[in-house]
Design a protein around this motif. Sequence first.
Motif, mmCIF file in Angstrom:
data_model
loop_
_atom_site.group_PDB
_atom_site.id
_atom_site.type_symbol
_atom_site.label_atom_id
_atom_site.label_comp_id
_atom_site.label_asym_id
_atom_site.label_seq_id
_atom_site.Cartn_x
_atom_site.Cartn_y
_atom_site.Cartn_z
ATOM 1 N N GLN A 111 0.812 -1.216 0.000
ATOM 2 C CA GLN A 111 0.000 0.000 0.000
ATOM 3 C C GLN A 111 0.849 1.272 0.000
ATOM 4 O OE1 GLN A 111 -3.331 -0.083 -0.350
ATOM 5 N NE2 GLN A 111 -3.070 -2.297 -0.525
ATOM 6 N N HIS A 170 -5.476 7.443 -4.230
ATOM 7 C CA HIS A 170 -6.776 6.788 -4.099
ATOM 8 C C HIS A 170 -7.426 7.084 -2.742
ATOM 9 C CE1 HIS A 170 -9.866 3.783 -4.788
ATOM 10 N NE2 HIS A 170 -9.612 3.261 -3.593
ATOM 11 N N ASN A 171 -6.603 7.204 -1.703
ATOM 12 C CA ASN A 171 -7.126 7.398 -0.343
ATOM 13 C C ASN A 171 -6.989 8.844 0.140
ATOM 14 O OD1 ASN A 171 -7.712 4.500 0.591
ATOM 15 N ND2 ASN A 171 -5.615 4.343 -0.185
ATOM 16 N N ALA A 185 -10.047 10.311 2.272
ATOM 17 C CA ALA A 185 -10.168 9.711 3.605
ATOM 18 C C ALA A 185 -9.030 10.164 4.519
ATOM 19 C CB ALA A 185 -10.180 8.192 3.494
#
Length: 230
Positions: A20, A28-29, A32
């Motif tokens: 990751q 992508h994150n 969040a």
Amino acid sequence: PLLILAMIAAAILASGVGRQLSLDALQHNETALRGFVARHRLLAIAAYVALYAVATAVSLPGALVLTLAGGFLFGTWIGGSATVVGATIGAIAVFYVVRSSLGAALRERAEATGGRLKAVMDGIQSGAFGYILTLRLIPLAPFWLVNVASALANAPLRAYALATLIGIVPATFIYSSIGAGLSQVLARGGRPDLGIIFEPYVFGPLTALGLLSLGATLVQRRMAARKTAA
């Protein structure tokens, strides 16, 4: 200490966390991550420092991405500072584990086989602070190798920790600055130019700092030799 470190490394490998640590995962994150930082800023910084310390202690690949992520999430100065603290804590952990658990056996093997590890050990024994500082400023040897060699050479912990803390600052803040501007690059669908550190206007000053440190170490060593001779 060695068993604990091995268990942590095994758990990280089994969890797939290492996979990751990529710019794609960061992109992508992003929503969040930024939301968590906005709601729990101090906790997020503490978690980042702890993660970086663990990654350094187990020599987890992806330290560059983590450094970029620090600047990406917290800005150049806070992200860079958190990275320096985390990396120094992790380096001290490796130093302690090697010296307390594997020191004698590894030292004998290094003395017998020679090679790069033995060369770094000899340099550290001749002047711990200056030599380690030079290797941190200009990464002539891998970060983990300097950690291990310092422990095997019985470098003073204070000199080792201080040289590490000071030596990693320039490059860390350069990468943290790149990370701080990463969101704009990713939003345009581009990729960050990580080769910037090898540009003359970046690599030149870092090299000069390292050579200055090396020169000071050589002068100090020569003065010590003259004093001994006298």
